[in-house]
Design a protein around this motif. Structure first.
Motif, short mmCIF file in Angstrom:
data_model
loop_
_atom_site.label_atom_id
_atom_site.label_comp_id
_atom_site.label_asym_id
_atom_site.label_seq_id
_atom_site.Cartn_x
_atom_site.Cartn_y
_atom_site.Cartn_z
N ILE A 1 0.84 -1.21 0.00
CA ILE A 1 0.00 0.00 0.00
C ILE A 1 0.87 1.25 0.00
CG2 ILE A 1 -1.63 1.36 1.37
CD1 ILE A 1 -2.88 -1.27 2.28
N SER A 2 1.91 1.24 0.83
CA SER A 2 2.81 2.38 0.89
C SER A 2 3.51 2.60 -0.44
CB SER A 2 3.84 2.16 2.01
OG SER A 2 4.79 3.20 2.04
N MET A 3 3.94 1.51 -1.08
CA MET A 3 4.64 1.61 -2.37
C MET A 3 3.70 2.16 -3.44
SD MET A 3 6.88 -1.31 -4.29
CE MET A 3 5.50 -2.47 -4.38
N LEU A 4 2.47 1.68 -3.47
CA LEU A 4 1.51 2.16 -4.46
C LEU A 4 1.24 3.64 -4.27
CD1 LEU A 4 -0.40 1.62 -6.79
CD2 LEU A 4 -2.12 0.84 -5.13
N ARG A 5 1.15 4.08 -3.03
CA ARG A 5 0.92 5.50 -2.77
C ARG A 5 2.11 6.35 -3.22
NH1 ARG A 5 -1.77 4.88 3.29
NH2 ARG A 5 -3.85 4.23 2.58
N GLN A 6 3.32 5.84 -3.00
CA GLN A 6 4.50 6.58 -3.43
C GLN A 6 4.54 6.70 -4.95
OE1 GLN A 6 6.98 8.17 -1.41
NE2 GLN A 6 7.25 9.07 -3.45
N ILE A 7 4.20 5.64 -5.64
CA ILE A 7 4.15 5.68 -7.10
C ILE A 7 3.11 6.69 -7.57
CG2 ILE A 7 3.52 4.34 -9.15
CD1 ILE A 7 4.75 1.87 -7.76
N ALA A 8 1.95 6.70 -6.90
CA ALA A 8 0.89 7.63 -7.27
C ALA A 8 1.33 9.08 -7.07
CB ALA A 8 -0.37 7.35 -6.47
N ILE B 1 6.17 -5.07 -7.78
CA ILE B 1 5.69 -6.26 -7.09
C ILE B 1 6.43 -7.50 -7.57
CG2 ILE B 1 3.72 -7.82 -6.86
CD1 ILE B 1 3.54 -5.44 -5.03
N ARG B 2 6.74 -7.55 -8.83
CA ARG B 2 7.42 -8.72 -9.40
C ARG B 2 8.94 -8.65 -9.25
NH1 ARG B 2 5.38 -11.03 -14.91
NH2 ARG B 2 6.32 -12.85 -13.92
N HIS B 3 9.44 -7.57 -8.68
CA HIS B 3 10.89 -7.44 -8.44
C HIS B 3 11.10 -6.99 -6.99
CE1 HIS B 3 10.59 -7.28 -12.84
NE2 HIS B 3 11.82 -7.73 -12.85
N PRO B 4 10.83 -7.88 -6.05
CA PRO B 4 10.87 -7.50 -4.63
C PRO B 4 12.26 -7.16 -4.11
CG PRO B 4 10.56 -9.88 -4.87
CD PRO B 4 10.42 -9.28 -6.24
N ALA B 5 13.32 -7.58 -4.81
CA ALA B 5 14.68 -7.28 -4.33
C ALA B 5 14.92 -5.78 -4.26
CB ALA B 5 15.73 -7.93 -5.23
N SER B 6 14.30 -5.05 -5.16
CA SER B 6 14.45 -3.59 -5.15
C SER B 6 13.13 -2.91 -4.81
CB SER B 6 14.95 -3.09 -6.50
OG SER B 6 14.01 -3.36 -7.52
N GLY B 7 12.02 -3.46 -5.32
CA GLY B 7 10.77 -2.75 -5.19
C GLY B 7 10.83 -1.47 -6.01
N TYR B 8 9.92 -0.56 -5.71
CA TYR B 8 9.93 0.71 -6.44
C TYR B 8 10.94 1.67 -5.84
CZ TYR B 8 8.56 5.32 -8.03
OH TYR B 8 8.59 6.59 -8.56
N VAL B 9 11.74 2.28 -6.70
CA VAL B 9 12.72 3.29 -6.29
C VAL B 9 12.48 4.51 -7.16
CG1 VAL B 9 15.17 3.89 -6.13
CG2 VAL B 9 14.42 1.56 -5.61
N GLN B 10 12.48 5.69 -6.53
CA GLN B 10 12.30 6.91 -7.31
C GLN B 10 13.36 7.01 -8.39
OE1 GLN B 10 12.18 9.87 -4.07
NE2 GLN B 10 10.20 10.48 -4.89
N GLY B 11 12.94 7.37 -9.56
CA GLY B 11 13.82 7.40 -10.73
C GLY B 11 13.40 6.37 -11.75
N ILE B 12 12.87 5.23 -11.27
CA ILE B 12 12.39 4.22 -12.21
C ILE B 12 11.19 4.76 -12.98
CG2 ILE B 12 11.40 1.90 -12.40
CD1 ILE B 12 13.05 1.04 -10.04
N ASN B 13 10.42 5.65 -12.36
CA ASN B 13 9.31 6.27 -13.08
C ASN B 13 9.80 7.01 -14.32
OD1 ASN B 13 10.43 7.94 -10.94
ND2 ASN B 13 8.94 9.50 -11.48
#
Length: 458
Positions: A216-223, A254-266
């Motif tokens: 949930i936290s990751m999805l909010r950060q992406i949003a 979600i499919r890459h849990p080793a890193s998860g979402y990191v700012q910049g990937i957007n």
């Protein structure tokens, strides 16, 4: 890669030995003289961003840079978008200072042959795409029309730029997303696009109650980050575009849990989104509307973006894992390369207490997307993708060339002015020729230095 290996094959072993012993500043000066007539003045735009930088009060601790895998965390502000500023053009082709030239004069003869040969290759790289557009287009069409695409030949062609209408096909092939065999291509793309839809249904199209707190936290950060992505291009503010970005990024994370979402990937998803949308939308990006596309076409574009982003990031996984050690190592190598090529700039930055991590971290994190006009990003990425597995190594040379575009300017600045300048580099009026010059210098320096085992420490 073959393009560089073909060029370097013309060098004798004696030339390689000469390159190891010749002064980098002399080589750079000769190269600048050779390119003076084609470079002219660079104009540019400032890049958005706000970097938290403080001046180092004590001398540089070299031992700190010998361990670039230290666990270093960066604030979200380090890569947060800010306002654009207009800056004046800077002259990037000047000879080095008289003192620098004098100190290296006795080594000039040793480097003359290799430098002139390389400079000739560089000029061919810069001017070739424009003087032989029709011939290059025919070569692309010939490579793509066969039953099986020879990827090495395609990489050689793509390195100097891909015709815009061929980019979607070429990028899929270069990344290994689409198979080189044309008989299998349609079937593979159809299967991968359906697989993406299944992933979206499984991971994204579910209620929050089925997500963990971390998800949930990751999805909010992406949003939060999606509206900040390429803020100066209105297309990326459309609700449908933001939703597509959100689906792609969250599914990837979600499919890459080793890193998860990191700012910049957007940021890294945006070139793929624009290129694959260009198969369905024409004209300027500023005039595009997702409302003109069917749900099926939007889904296909998202799927292609997702899989190509995955292929790209597979080659740089440690850029986005904890502490981002891959980026730290490359920043360290960048510092060493700049010291080798342009010692006056390196010395000036060290004297002023400015560390490379403080400005180059974002360059590697976002692959220069925030530093140059967005309309040039696809051209830059032609070269990125053509490099294939060698991309990470070549990024160091591209970023060194990018930084040293303003060598003479940087040598005159005090700490605060240097910080401001690096935060607002004048690239807003850059055109494709300006970018070609950055890539050409990178190509030359890679050819000259890459076979010297000890040219970079660490």
């Amino acid at each position: 890669m073959s393009m560089r290996s073909n060029s370097s094959s013309s060098y004798s072993r004696e030339d390689d030995r000469n390159k190891d012993t010749s002064s980098p500043s002399t080589l750079d000066s000769r190269f600048n003289q050779t390119l003076r007539n084609v470079q002219g003045m660079l104009k540019g735009r400032s890049f958005p961003g706000k970097v938290l930088i403080t001046q180092r009060s004590d001398p540089l601790d070299q031992s700190a840079l010998q361990s670039p895998s230290n666990n270093i965390r960066f604030s979200n502000n380090d890569i947060e978008h800010g306002e654009q500023l207009d800056r004046s053009a800077e002259d990037v082709i000047q000879t080095r200072s008289n003192a620098n030239a004098s100190s290296s004069a006795n080594k000039t003869k040793a480097s003359t042959a290799s430098t002139e040969n390389t400079s000739n290759e560089v000029q061919k790289t810069v001017m070739g795409a424009r003087s032989t557009d029709s011939a290059r287009l025919m070569k692309f069409q010939k490579e793509l029309s066969g039953t099986t695409v020879v990827l090495e030949k395609l990489r050689e062609l793509a390195w100097s730029g891909v015709p815009p209408y061929l980019r979607p096909t070429v990028w899929r092939l270069l990344l290994g997303y689409a198979p080189s065999n044309s008989d299998r291509r349609e079937g593979v793309l159809k299967r991968k696009r359906l697989e993406y839809l299944d992933c979206v249904a499984q991971y994204y199209d579910i209620p929050d109650i089925e997500r963990t707190d971390e998800e949930i936290s990751m999805l909010r950060q992406i949003a939060v980050d999606c509206p900040r992505t390429v803020p100066d291009v209105s297309f990326f503010q459309q609700a449908a575009v933001l939703k597509s970005l959100e689906r792609i990024l969250y599914t990837w994370a979600i499919r890459h849990p080793a890193s998860g979402y990191v700012q910049g990937i957007n940021d890294l998803a945006t070139p793929f989104l624009v290129v694959f949308l260009s198969e369905y939308l024409s004209g300027s990006v500023d005039t595009w509307s997702m409302a003109d596309l069917s749900p099926e076409k939007i889904s296909n574009v998202e799927a292609d973006c997702y899989w190509c982003l995955s292929k790209l990031l597979d080659g740089m996984q440690d850029h986005y894992t904890f502490a981002q050690p891959g980026i730290q190592r490359l920043v360290f190598k960048l510092k060493e390369l700049v010291r080798r090529i342009d010692e006056p700039v390196s010395t000036r930055m060290e004297e002023q207490g400015l560390e490379f991590l403080q400005f180059a971290f974002r360059w590697f994190n976002c692959l220069l997307i925030r530093e140059i006009p967005f309309h040039l990003v696809a051209r830059l990425w032609d070269t990125y993708l053509a490099e294939g597995d060698a991309l990470r190594d070549f990024l160091v040379y591209i970023f060194a060339s990018f930084l040293l575009t303003w060598s003479d300017k940087l040598q005159k600045l005090e700490f605060q002015d240097m910080v401001m300048f690096l935060q607002h580099l004048p690239t807003q009026n850059w055109n494709e020729m300006d970018l070609e010059m950055v890539l050409s210098r990178a190509y030359m320096w890679h050819t000259m230095f890459n076979k010297s085992p000890s040219h970079l420490a660490g």
